[in-house]
Design a protein around this motif. Sequence first.
Motif: not given
Length: 444
Positions: A301-307, A313-318, A385-390
Motif C-alpha cells: 500500500v505504501g509502494a502504491l501510495s508513492r507510485i 510519472i505514473w500518475y501523469n501517465v494514468l 504543472p509537473t514539468v514546471i515543478q521539476y
Amino acid sequence: MASNAIVNMFKVKELRGRLFYTLIVLAVFRLGSVITIPGIDANVLLQYFEEQAAQRNNAFASYMDFFVGGAFSRFSIFMLGVMPYISMQIIMQLAVIIFPSLKRISQEDGGQRKIASYIRFGTIVVCIIQAWGVTVLADSIPGCVIFDNAIAFKALAIVTVTTGSMVTIWLGDQITARGIGNGVSMMIFAGIVARLPSAVAELVQAVKNGEPQLVFVILVLIMFIVIIALVIFEESGQRKIPVHYAKRVVGRKMYGGQSTYIPFKVNPSNVIPLIFANSLLTLPLTLVQTFSKGANSKPWVGALSRILQPAGIWYNVLLIVLIIFFAYFYTQVTLNPTEIAKNIRENGGSIPGVRTDKTEEYLTKILNRLILPGSLFLALIAVIPTVIQYAFGFPQSVAQLMGGTSLIILVGVDLDTMSQVEALLKMHHHEGLTKKGKIRSRSL
C-alpha cells in the motif's frame, strides 16, 4: 460612462440580481471552507501541514486542496467540495451505457430525473467512503483528534463532511438556477481562484530564497501567457460540416431548400475529460493515502501510495490515458454520429459530396480526426504543472495554477460566464462585453 460594459452590467436589474446572488453563494462556500469539522484541533492540523510542506511531503493534500481552495488541509466542512458528485456522474454515465435497463430508464418520460436522483444517492455513498478516509488520516496525525471516543468522532466527522459536500452541490444548483454560469463549475473555479494569493506569495518567497531563479519565473510567465492564448484559440476552433436540405412541399407550404452547417469543435468535449479524469483519480488516491497512514498499513500500500503521487510519472501517465479515454467516450455520448446522420436523413438533408448511406461513416471519421488532437492537447496541458515543478523548481501549489486542469477551467468558466453576461446585456438592448468579435460559450 453610458457605454461602459461594466456599468451596464449593474444597470440591468436581472443581471445585477444574478451577479449579486452568485457572489453571495460563493461567499457562503468560502466561509464553509474555513470552518473546521468538530473534534479537530485546527492549530495542530496547521502545524502538521506546514511541516509537510517544508519537507515537500504534502503532494496529496496540495492536490486535494487544488479543487476546494485549501479546504482539505483545513479539514473543513466543505473539504470534499463537488468532486464526489462529479465522480458519481462519471460512474452513472458509464453504467447507462453498460446496463440496458438503466438506458431504458434514461429514455423514458421523467427518466433523466430518476437518473439524477440515483446520482444524488450515489454521491452520498462516495462522500461517506471518502469521509471515512479523512477520519483515518486525522487519526494518523498526533494530537489532531481531541475527541476521547473514537467511534463518536468518526460518526460525527462522516456526517459533517458528507452533509457539507451535499450542501456544496446544492449551492452549485442554486447558482445554475438563479445566478450566472454553471454552478458546479463555478464552485471549482472559486476554489482555484482562492489559491491564487497564497500561491503568488509562496512564489515571491521562493524567488527571494533563490529557488527558482528570477529568469525562470519570467520565462514561465511568458509561457503561461502563450498557453492561455493557445487554449482560447483551441476552445474557439470549429470544423463546419455543410448540410443542404432539399425542397419539399407539405400541404400548401414549401419547406427546405436551404444550406446550413454542423459546427464540430476542435475539442468537442471541452474540459470534461480533464475534470472526469481528475475526479475519478480522487477516490483511489484518498483510499491509498488513507491505508498508507494507518498503523497496520501493508508495504504494498505504501509502494502504491508513492507510485500514485500526483506529481509522479505514473500518475501523469494514468491521467493522460484517462483524458484520451474520456475525450472519446464523452464525445460519442454527446455527439452520436448515428443520431446526427438519422436526423439529417429524416429532414431531407445531405452533406455535399457524401452519399446518404455514408453520412454516419463520414461524420465518425471527422469526429475521430478532431478528438485525437483535441485530447492530446488537453493531455499536454494537464502535464504542464509537473514539468514546471521539476524542470524549473517551482513550488507545487504554484505549478498547479500555471497550467493543467486549473488553466483550462479558469479560461473555460470565464468564457462561459462572459458569454452568459453578454447574452443578457444584448437581450436588454445594451452593448456586449466586447465591441468586436463574439464570445463563444463552451457549455461546460
